[in-house]
Enzyme design. Structure first.
Site, short mmCIF file in Angstrom:
data_model
loop_
_atom_site.label_atom_id
_atom_site.label_comp_id
_atom_site.label_asym_id
_atom_site.label_seq_id
_atom_site.Cartn_x
_atom_site.Cartn_y
_atom_site.Cartn_z
N ASN A 9 0.88 -1.17 0.00
CA ASN A 9 0.00 0.00 0.00
C ASN A 9 0.92 1.22 0.00
O ASN A 9 1.53 1.55 1.01
CB ASN A 9 -0.87 -0.03 1.25
CG ASN A 9 -1.84 1.12 1.31
OD1 ASN A 9 -1.83 1.99 0.43
ND2 ASN A 9 -2.67 1.15 2.33
N ARG A 84 -2.62 -2.14 -3.36
CA ARG A 84 -3.86 -1.43 -3.06
C ARG A 84 -3.89 -0.16 -3.91
O ARG A 84 -3.02 0.69 -3.78
CB ARG A 84 -3.92 -1.07 -1.58
CG ARG A 84 -5.18 -0.31 -1.28
CD ARG A 84 -5.20 0.22 0.12
NE ARG A 84 -6.48 0.87 0.34
CZ ARG A 84 -6.72 1.69 1.34
NH1 ARG A 84 -5.79 1.94 2.22
NH2 ARG A 84 -7.90 2.25 1.46
N HIS A 173 -13.20 2.12 0.53
CA HIS A 173 -13.11 1.06 1.55
C HIS A 173 -13.71 -0.24 1.03
O HIS A 173 -14.18 -1.08 1.80
CB HIS A 173 -13.86 1.44 2.85
CG HIS A 173 -13.26 2.56 3.62
ND1 HIS A 173 -14.04 3.48 4.28
CD2 HIS A 173 -11.97 2.89 3.87
CE1 HIS A 173 -13.25 4.36 4.89
NE2 HIS A 173 -11.99 4.02 4.66
N ARG A 232 -12.22 14.60 8.57
CA ARG A 232 -13.05 14.95 7.41
C ARG A 232 -14.48 15.25 7.86
O ARG A 232 -15.02 14.54 8.71
CB ARG A 232 -13.08 13.79 6.40
CG ARG A 232 -11.83 13.70 5.57
CD ARG A 232 -11.84 12.45 4.68
NE ARG A 232 -10.86 11.49 5.15
CZ ARG A 232 -10.76 10.24 4.70
NH1 ARG A 232 -11.58 9.80 3.77
NH2 ARG A 232 -9.85 9.43 5.18
N GLU A 378 -8.11 -5.93 5.26
CA GLU A 378 -7.99 -5.46 3.88
C GLU A 378 -6.79 -6.10 3.20
O GLU A 378 -6.86 -6.48 2.03
CB GLU A 378 -7.87 -3.93 3.86
CG GLU A 378 -9.17 -3.27 4.27
CD GLU A 378 -9.04 -1.77 4.50
OE1 GLU A 378 -8.56 -1.39 5.58
OE2 GLU A 378 -9.42 -1.00 3.62
#
Ligand code: AMP
Length: 394
Positions: A9, A84, A173, A232, A378
């Protein structure tokens, strides 16, 4: 294929890696190279005996960091690399073996994820240098949500913005929502029915999954839409941007920075984006922390209730991510706001389910929709998709 897959990633100055065997019980070698390009660059990780290491990599670039990672794999050479990739646009509905055309398509999509896709591409280029003979697979955060129907993915905007500029809801996601809903369908007697998934970490999103397919999700064109997150804002009135510009003279860049980096739990509490700290401060009466927790949980419940419209039947809800897996307080508050759904949370099971534990949190003899905590994986999902993609070629 039993040999390990290396999952990468890659950010603009970091590389997170994990070497994952096909046997889920086998120990993983994992770590993080960070601050790449700076003289304080580091590689941190764990060996297979569980011992931590920290190795300075002054001024290392991505290729040098990958070479250092290779030396940390203890001779277990991967058979493939899974990357990813944040945004696959409409082009990618599943993982793809990386070739020139895939790289070109990821480059084209970079306009939709200008911070992430170029860094992911840099990771692919560096990995190709270090492992020139290994198959490389791109696994997209957006791919799982490509099953959304138009009523869920279209914004009510002029058609040409979609047809010419691909402005629509994509969702993110995806590997996490896919993993936890699939895992719930294996563990629950309900099988692959109707699941609401809540991925609650620094980034947060919800999803409605029917028969292992995403039907709707809270994030949209970018990962800013939807829930309140660490820093956020999630949903705001789209008129806010023009208002801030006209009334306060803020530039688009300023507005973007405030909404992405200074809002969410941090903005509401005035303290921190860390949920542990928010909970502690809320308990000791800090007004900002109490409000942050209330808004955070209310918005999750509201989103889950809205997403339930996308399911023909609701079999259960799944909490995951750093907050979803570890915060009995958030789970309890969210479910309390949804009394009409018929969930029945077992208080003791809720309190006991933290630190990576998987479990069903229902009271005994309960017949309504189920409540699950499923630690997300993940990286494991990316390794699995990489394996499937490479196996399909042979
Ligand atoms: P993630 O992005 O999935 O790593 O999640 C990070 C978030 O999980 C941060 O807001 C952490 O404060 C939160 N978190 C981690 N452990 C706990 C915990 N025990 N209780 C509440 N929140 C937690």
């Amino acid at each position: 294929m039993n040999a390990p897959v290396l999952v990468i990633n890659c950010g603009s100055s970091s590389i997170k890696y994990a070497l994952i065997d096909s046997d889920p019980q086998a120990p993983r070698l994992a770590g993080l190279a960070e601050r790449l390009g700076g003289n304080d660059a580091l590689l941190k990780g764990k060996n297979s005996d569980g011992e931590s290491f920290t190795q300075p990599l002054p001024n290392a670039d991505h290729t040098q960091a990958l070479n250092a990672i290779l030396e940390r794999l203890e001779g277990r050479l991967p058979v493939a690399v899974g990357h990813r990739i944040v945004h696959g646009g409409e082009h990618f509905t599943q993982a793809a073996l990386i070739d020139d055309s895939v790289i070109e398509a990821i480059e084209t999509t970079a306009a939709l994820a200008p911070l992430h896709n170029p860094a992911n591409l840099a990771g692919i280029a560096a990995t190709q240098k270090v492992f020139p003979t290994l198959p490389q697979v791109a696994v997209f955060d957006t791919a799982f949500h490509q099953t959304l129907p138009p009523q869920a993915y279209r914004y009510a905007l002029p058609e040409t913005l979609y047809t010419e500029h691909r402005i629509r809801r994509y969702g993110f996601h995806g590997t996490s929502h896919a993993y936890v809903s699939q895992r719930a369908s294996e563990l629950s007697s309900c099988g692959a029915g109707g699941w609401l998934t809540a991925h609650l970490g620094n980034g947060c999103s919800t999803s409605a999954v029917w028969n292992n397919q995403s039907q709707d999700t809270s994030m949209g064109l970018t990962p800013l839409e939807g829930l309140v997150m660490g820093t956020r804002s999630g949903d705001v009135d789209p008129g806010l941007h023009a208002h801030l510009h006209r009334q306060l003279g803020w530039s688009l860049d300023q507005i973007d920075t405030v909404l992405n980096k200074e809002s969410g739990l941090l903005g509401l509490s005035g303290l921190t984006n860390d949920m542990r700290e928010i909970e502690t401060q809320a308990l000791s009466g800090h007004a900002g922390a109490k409000l942050a927790l209330e808004v955070f949980c209310y918005r999750i419940a509201k989103s889950l209730a809205a997403l339930s419209c996308a399911l023909p039947q609701l079999d259960g809800i799944i909490f995951t991510g750093g907050i979803g897996e570890n915060s009995p307080t958030v789970r309890h508050r969210v479910l309390n706001l949804l009394p009409h759904f018929g969930f029945a949370l077992d208080g003791e099971a809720n309190e006991a389910t933290t630190r990576g534990k998987e479990g069903k949190l229902d009271s005994a003899n309960h017949t309504g929709p189920e409540v699950w905590v499923i630690p997300t994986d993940e990286e494991g999902r990316i390794a699995m998709e990489t394996r499937h993609c490479v196996e399909a070629l042979t």
